[in-house]
Structure formats: structure tokens, C-alpha cells
Design a protein around this motif. Structure first.
Motif, PDB file in Angstrom:
ATOM      1  N   HIS A  84      -3.785  20.421  -3.804  1.00 42.35           N
ATOM      2  CA  HIS A  84      -4.345  20.907  -5.380  1.00 42.35           C
ATOM      3  C   HIS A  84      -3.754  19.754  -6.251  1.00 42.35           C
ATOM      4  CE1 HIS A  84       0.236  21.933  -5.556  1.00 42.35           C
ATOM      5  NE2 HIS A  84      -0.104  21.768  -6.810  1.00 42.35           N
ATOM      6  N   VAL A  85      -3.053  18.591  -5.973  1.00 37.41           N
ATOM      7  CA  VAL A  85      -2.570  17.728  -6.884  1.00 37.41           C
ATOM      8  C   VAL A  85      -3.760  16.585  -6.950  1.00 37.41           C
ATOM      9  CG1 VAL A  85      -0.161  18.107  -6.461  1.00 37.41           C
ATOM     10  CG2 VAL A  85      -1.339  16.228  -5.202  1.00 37.41           C
ATOM     11  N   CYS A  86      -4.922  16.936  -6.181  1.00 33.21           N
ATOM     12  CA  CYS A  86      -5.867  15.664  -6.032  1.00 33.21           C
ATOM     13  C   CYS A  86      -7.017  16.199  -6.410  1.00 33.21           C
ATOM     14  CB  CYS A  86      -6.064  15.302  -4.691  1.00 33.21           C
ATOM     15  SG  CYS A  86      -7.113  13.651  -4.592  1.00 33.21           S
ATOM     16  N   PRO A  87      -7.418  16.624  -7.701  1.00 33.63           N
ATOM     17  CA  PRO A  87      -8.663  16.965  -8.093  1.00 33.63           C
ATOM     18  C   PRO A  87      -9.844  15.635  -7.951  1.00 33.63           C
ATOM     19  CG  PRO A  87      -7.430  16.331  -9.900  1.00 33.63           C
ATOM     20  CD  PRO A  87      -6.696  16.401  -8.666  1.00 33.63           C
ATOM     21  N   PRO A  88     -11.088  15.890  -8.044  1.00 29.94           N
ATOM     22  CA  PRO A  88     -12.187  14.793  -7.714  1.00 29.94           C
ATOM     23  C   PRO A  88     -11.801  13.777  -8.495  1.00 29.94           C
ATOM     24  CG  PRO A  88     -13.204  16.964  -8.311  1.00 29.94           C
ATOM     25  CD  PRO A  88     -11.632  17.191  -8.217  1.00 29.94           C
ATOM     26  N   SER A  89     -11.229  13.780  -9.682  1.00 28.74           N
ATOM     27  CA  SER A  89     -10.753  12.539 -10.553  1.00 28.74           C
ATOM     28  C   SER A  89      -9.703  11.423  -9.788  1.00 28.74           C
ATOM     29  CB  SER A  89     -10.163  12.666 -11.828  1.00 28.74           C
ATOM     30  OG  SER A  89      -9.166  13.602 -11.781  1.00 28.74           O
ATOM     31  N   GLU A  90      -9.159  12.023  -9.072  1.00 21.74           N
ATOM     32  CA  GLU A  90      -8.046  11.258  -8.041  1.00 21.74           C
ATOM     33  C   GLU A  90      -8.628  10.754  -6.779  1.00 21.74           C
ATOM     34  OE1 GLU A  90      -5.045  10.656  -9.430  1.00 21.74           O
ATOM     35  OE2 GLU A  90      -5.024  12.186 -10.974  1.00 21.74           O
ATOM     36  N   GLU A  91      -9.817  11.045  -6.371  1.00 24.11           N
ATOM     37  CA  GLU A  91     -10.143  11.046  -4.969  1.00 24.11           C
ATOM     38  C   GLU A  91     -10.439   9.411  -4.860  1.00 24.11           C
ATOM     39  OE1 GLU A  91     -13.419  13.296  -3.860  1.00 24.11           O
ATOM     40  OE2 GLU A  91     -11.971  14.998  -3.849  1.00 24.11           O
ATOM     41  N   ALA A 118       0.777  -1.276  -0.011  1.00 28.44           N
ATOM     42  CA  ALA A 118       0.113  -0.069  -0.096  1.00 28.44           C
ATOM     43  C   ALA A 118       1.086   1.332  -0.006  1.00 28.44           C
ATOM     44  CB  ALA A 118      -0.938   0.119   1.315  1.00 28.44           C
ATOM     45  N   SER A 119       2.095   1.372   0.747  1.00 25.57           N
ATOM     46  CA  SER A 119       2.991   2.335   0.543  1.00 25.57           C
ATOM     47  C   SER A 119       3.463   2.833  -0.702  1.00 25.57           C
ATOM     48  CB  SER A 119       4.053   2.040   1.752  1.00 25.57           C
ATOM     49  OG  SER A 119       3.579   1.977   2.945  1.00 25.57           O
ATOM     50  N   LYS A 120       3.940   1.454  -1.304  1.00 29.65           N
ATOM     51  CA  LYS A 120       4.399   1.508  -2.753  1.00 29.65           C
ATOM     52  C   LYS A 120       3.167   2.313  -3.597  1.00 29.65           C
ATOM     53  CE  LYS A 120       5.786  -1.697  -6.376  1.00 29.65           C
ATOM     54  NZ  LYS A 120       5.824  -3.078  -6.778  1.00 29.65           N
ATOM     55  N   ALA A 121       2.182   1.611  -3.683  1.00 28.64           N
ATOM     56  CA  ALA A 121       1.213   2.160  -4.372  1.00 28.64           C
ATOM     57  C   ALA A 121       0.603   3.565  -4.056  1.00 28.64           C
ATOM     58  CB  ALA A 121      -0.351   1.424  -4.007  1.00 28.64           C
ATOM     59  N   CYS A 122       0.767   3.997  -3.019  1.00 26.69           N
ATOM     60  CA  CYS A 122       0.680   5.434  -2.614  1.00 26.69           C
ATOM     61  C   CYS A 122       1.595   6.249  -3.036  1.00 26.69           C
ATOM     62  CB  CYS A 122       0.457   5.536  -1.086  1.00 26.69           C
ATOM     63  SG  CYS A 122       0.335   7.118  -0.453  1.00 26.69           S
ATOM     64  N   LEU A 123       2.755   5.892  -3.100  1.00 28.00           N
ATOM     65  CA  LEU A 123       3.768   6.955  -3.466  1.00 28.00           C
ATOM     66  C   LEU A 123       3.880   6.921  -5.128  1.00 28.00           C
ATOM     67  CD1 LEU A 123       6.719   5.588  -1.226  1.00 28.00           C
ATOM     68  CD2 LEU A 123       5.867   8.227  -1.340  1.00 28.00           C
ATOM     69  N   LYS A 124       3.418   5.757  -5.689  1.00 25.42           N
ATOM     70  CA  LYS A 124       3.482   5.711  -7.106  1.00 25.42           C
ATOM     71  C   LYS A 124       2.300   6.547  -7.538  1.00 25.42           C
ATOM     72  CE  LYS A 124       3.275   2.220 -10.934  1.00 25.42           C
ATOM     73  NZ  LYS A 124       3.074   1.038 -11.249  1.00 25.42           N
ATOM     74  N   LYS A 125       1.244   6.599  -7.130  1.00 23.34           N
ATOM     75  CA  LYS A 125       0.021   7.264  -7.161  1.00 23.34           C
ATOM     76  C   LYS A 125      -0.024   8.798  -6.944  1.00 23.34           C
ATOM     77  CE  LYS A 125      -3.389   4.518  -8.869  1.00 23.34           C
ATOM     78  NZ  LYS A 125      -4.082   4.761  -9.916  1.00 23.34           N
ATOM     79  N   VAL A 126       0.428   9.279  -5.840  1.00 20.77           N
ATOM     80  CA  VAL A 126       0.841  10.606  -5.861  1.00 20.77           C
ATOM     81  C   VAL A 126       2.048  11.492  -6.679  1.00 20.77           C
ATOM     82  CG1 VAL A 126       1.839  12.130  -3.995  1.00 20.77           C
ATOM     83  CG2 VAL A 126       0.254  10.387  -3.179  1.00 20.77           C
ATOM     84  N   LEU A 127       3.191  10.442  -6.967  1.00 22.62           N
ATOM     85  CA  LEU A 127       3.966  10.846  -7.933  1.00 22.62           C
ATOM     86  C   LEU A 127       3.215  11.285  -9.326  1.00 22.62           C
ATOM     87  CD1 LEU A 127       6.843  11.275  -8.954  1.00 22.62           C
ATOM     88  CD2 LEU A 127       7.151   8.626  -9.448  1.00 22.62           C
ATOM     89  N   ALA A 128       2.269  10.145  -9.784  1.00 22.02           N
ATOM     90  CA  ALA A 128       1.863  10.548 -10.931  1.00 22.02           C
ATOM     91  C   ALA A 128       0.871  11.618 -11.045  1.00 22.02           C
ATOM     92  CB  ALA A 128       0.949   9.299 -11.253  1.00 22.02           C
ATOM     93  N   ALA A 129       0.159  12.004  -9.686  1.00 23.50           N
ATOM     94  CA  ALA A 129      -0.597  12.990  -9.374  1.00 23.50           C
ATOM     95  C   ALA A 129      -0.010  14.333  -9.590  1.00 23.50           C
ATOM     96  CB  ALA A 129      -1.565  13.111  -8.114  1.00 23.50           C
ATOM     97  N   VAL A 130       1.262  14.385  -9.064  1.00 22.34           N
ATOM     98  CA  VAL A 130       2.199  15.601  -8.883  1.00 22.34           C
ATOM     99  C   VAL A 130       2.376  15.850 -10.358  1.00 22.34           C
ATOM    100  CG1 VAL A 130       4.280  16.506  -8.069  1.00 22.34           C
ATOM    101  CG2 VAL A 130       2.719  15.454  -6.626  1.00 22.34           C
ATOM    102  N   LYS A 131       2.842  15.100 -11.133  1.00 18.62           N
ATOM    103  CA  LYS A 131       3.230  15.028 -12.567  1.00 18.62           C
ATOM    104  C   LYS A 131       2.172  15.670 -13.109  1.00 18.62           C
ATOM    105  CE  LYS A 131       6.839  11.407 -12.891  1.00 18.62           C
ATOM    106  NZ  LYS A 131       7.050  10.310 -13.642  1.00 18.62           N
ATOM    107  N   ALA A 132       0.857  15.126 -13.107  1.00 18.90           N
ATOM    108  CA  ALA A 132      -0.013  15.576 -13.599  1.00 18.90           C
ATOM    109  C   ALA A 132      -0.924  16.966 -13.382  1.00 18.90           C
ATOM    110  CB  ALA A 132      -1.285  14.501 -13.650  1.00 18.90           C
ATOM    111  N   HIS A 133      -0.657  17.118 -12.097  1.00 23.73           N
ATOM    112  CA  HIS A 133      -1.631  18.218 -11.697  1.00 23.73           C
ATOM    113  C   HIS A 133      -0.876  19.231 -10.715  1.00 23.73           C
ATOM    114  CE1 HIS A 133      -4.989  15.884 -12.825  1.00 23.73           C
ATOM    115  NE2 HIS A 133      -4.739  14.853 -11.807  1.00 23.73           N
ATOM    116  N   GLY A 134       0.483  18.870 -10.459  1.00 24.69           N
ATOM    117  CA  GLY A 134       1.268  19.803  -9.714  1.00 24.69           C
ATOM    118  C   GLY A 134       1.709  21.347 -10.316  1.00 24.69           C
TER     119      GLY A 134
END
Length: 351
Positions: free
Chosen positions: A319-326, A240-256
Motif C-alpha cells: 500500500h505504500v506504492c501507489p501509481p505515482s511511486e511506480e 542502488a541499495s542506498k537509493a532504494c532504501l531512501k525512496k521506500v523510506l519516503a514512501a512509508v512516510k508519505a503513504h504508510g
């Protein structure tokens, strides 16, 4: 006897020739102390990131060249004269001062993650040059030693690191780099533990047998079935830690974004929390090796959960977590709680 007297007469001259190098070593140590303790200023002129990167790259290149000149001058006899050594020392000091000065151009408003990466690269260059001067000053003879070669190469390597610094707009690229590094650490921990947990595998199989004790027959080097059930939930938390970091990394790339101090600060906070996750996962993995202490595992699971949940909650509010990422945030929050509760149930009888 004449040879001995000549050597004694030459020694003070050699020491005198190197005296400017001793002075510059002291000056470099003072620069290093200020870099470690000080902070960049806010800057009086409008800050231009491209100009900053160009200047930093140039100062690192000049420093690398000065390290080469200094090393060559002391690689073979005759030693440089006192005047030549003074000139070499001044050039080294000026190069290092230029590196530090450019670092201080970087305003706080550009983000703490970016500033830390640039500061680390800068201090590594200064440390490398100090090591080179130490090596030359401590060399017993005027010849190119292995230590001097290694020290010179260390400065070159440190100076080349400037090309690896994240140069994207403002702080976003630095945070992406920091998150990717944390993800790499957690990935390695997960893969190592998965490999060790293969059914029937001895987790210490890669350790050589003790010549005196012979074969390892201690049960403490193996997992029991109860251990494996407990560790299955621990693995769930690590994944879960690995998945969390992977998802947040993608979110920062997309929305940061980094168009305001508030957004820059949010990115920095994400990087800071991520830096707490990877060492806690490492500690959890270490506690999972036999002999397993269930209470120690439970404690490390709790320590691992805290920054992970903080990371997810902060990400959701940023701001890196719009509704589409929730959706994935909610799913991973539930996964963390689920595995934590399973560990509690397995270890309840140990309390």
C-alpha cells in the motif's frame, strides 16, 4: 591479630547484608530470560497507545531512580544493614517487574517492528540492572569503584532510551525508524568505499606501518585497473541499495498506514527485508578490498541483489506504492539488474 579477627568477624556480616541482592540478581535474570523468549499477549482491555507510552516512561524513570539509590547505598561505608538491603532489593525488583509488565501490555497487533524496539529497550534496562548488582556483589571493598560508576551510568543511559523510541501512531513510526537505521548503515558503506576508490589512493593508507616489516610493498594492498572496472559495477549496486532504501523510506512516510492488521503486517515485512539489505551491502563492501577475489565479489553481489529485488517487488505490491511511486521502482529494478549483469560479464572468465 585483633584487627584480623575483627575483619573475619565482619566478613560474614557483610556477606549476609548482601544476600538479598544475590536473590534479586537471580530474579532479574529470570525476567530477562522471559523477555528474550516470550511474546506480549493480545491484551484483555482496549489498548491505548498514549497510555502505554506514559506508563513505560514512568517505569523507566523509577528504575533509573532505584539504580541510583542502590548504587549510593553501596558507595561508602557503613554497608546497608540486611534489612535495608532487603528493602533496596525489593524496590529494584519491583521496578524491573513493572518495566516488563508494561512491555507485555503491547499487543502483537501493534506490529512486530514496534514490539522489537520496545523489547530491545526493555531488555537493555534489565541487563543494565543485572550488571550493576553484579558489580556491587563483586566489589572487594565498600567504596564507589569506577566499575560501579560505569554500571550505574549504564542503567541511566538505558532508561533514557525510552525517550528515543518512535512514538508515532501504531507501527508506522517504528518502521520509519528501522528503515532510517538501515539507510544509515548503507550510506556509511557507500561513502567509505567511494573514499577508498579515489584514483591512486591506497585503501589501507590509514593503517600504521608494521615496525618489523617496514613499508608495505605488497601489491595485494592495491587495486588493479581490472579490479576497479569490476568494483565500479559493485558501487552501482551499492548506490542502488542506498537509493532504494531512501525512496521506500519516503514512501512509508508519505503513504504508510496502520489502520488494519494487513497494513501493519506489510510495514513489518518492509522493515524485515530492509534488515537483510544493510548487512549484505556491508559484506559486499568487505569483499571489494584488495586482494580482490572476483568470484567472491560475484557471490556477494548475488547475495546483495536477492533482498534488494525482494524489497522492490514487495514495495511495489504494498500500500505504500501507489501509481505515482511506480516509476522509481521500475527504474531501480532495472539498475540492479544492469549492474548485476555487468559483474557477471566481468567475472565470466573466472568460472
Amino acid at each position: 591479630a585483633d584487627v584480623t579477627r575483627g575483619a573475619l568477624r565482619g566478613r560474614p556480616a557483610a556477606m549476609e547484608a548482601r544476600e538479598p541482592l544475590r536473590d534479586v540478581r537471580g530474579a532479574l535474570r529470570a525476567v530477562l530470560a522471559r523477555l528474550r523468549e516470550g511474546e506480549p499477549g493480545e491484551g484483555r482491555e482496549p489498548f491505548e497507545l498514549p497510555r502505554f507510552w506514559d506508563a513505560l516512561g514512568q517505569t523507566f524513570q523509577v528504575t533509573s531512580q532505584e539504580a541510583t539509590k542502590l548504587s549510593l547505598a553501596f558507595s561508602r561505608p557503613p554497608l546497608p544493614s540486611a534489612e535495608d538491603c532487603r528493602k533496596l532489593s525489593e524496590d529494584v525488583q519491583n521496578a524491573i517487574l513493572a518495566v516488563a509488565t508494561v512491555y507485555y501490555w503491547l499487543p502483537k497487533g501493534q506490529g512486530t517492528t514496534l514490539r522489537k524496539m520496545v523489547r530491545d529497550a526493555t531488555t537493555e534496562v534489565v541487563e543494565g540492572m543485572i550488571q550493576l548488582t553484579d558489580t556491587i556483589l563483586n566489589a572487594p571493598q565498600e567504596s564507589l569503584s569506577q566499575e560501579q560508576l560505569i554500571s550505574t551510568g549504564g542503567v541511566w543511559e538505558a532508561c533514557e532510551q525510552v525517550s528515543n523510541l518512535p512514538r508515532g501512531e501504531y507501527n508506522q513510526a517504528a518502521v520509519v525508524s528501522a528503515l532510517a537505521a538501515c539507510l544509515g548503515v548503507v550510506k556509511d558503506a557507500v561513502e567509505e568505499m567511494e573514499h577508498a576508490l579515489v584514483e591512486g589512493q591506497d585503501p589501507y593508507g590509514d593503517i600504521m606501518e608494521d615496525e618489523e616489516l617496514g613499508f608495505r610493498g605488497n601489491r595485494d594492498t592495491y587495486w588493479s585497473e581490472a579490479d576497479r572496472q569490476l568494483l565500479s559495477s559493485c558501487m552501482g549496486l551499492m548506490k542502488a541499495s542506498k537509493a532504494c532504501l531512501k525512496k521506500v523510506l519516503a514512501a512509508v512516510k508519505a503513504h504508510g498506514k496502520a489502520d488494519s492488521p494487513e497494513l501493519i503486517a506489510q510495514l513489518d515485512d518492509l522493515a524485515d527485508i530492509a534488515n537483510e539489505i544493510s548487512p549484505s551491502v556491508d559484506e559486499l563492501a568487505l569483499s571489494m578490498y584488495p586482494p580482490v577475489n572476483p568470484l567472491a565479489v560475484r557471490l556477494n553481489v548475488s547475495i546483495c541483489k536477492a533482498p534488494l529485488m525482494n524489497f522492490l517487488h514487495f514495495c511495489r505490491a504494498s500500500h505504500v506504492c501507489p501509481p505515482s511511486e511506480e516509476g522509481w521502482v521500475q527504474f531501480l529494478t532495472g539498475a540492479v539488474d544492469h549492474n548485476m549483469n555487468k559483474v557477471k560479464n566481468f567475472t565470466q572468465g573466472q568460472l
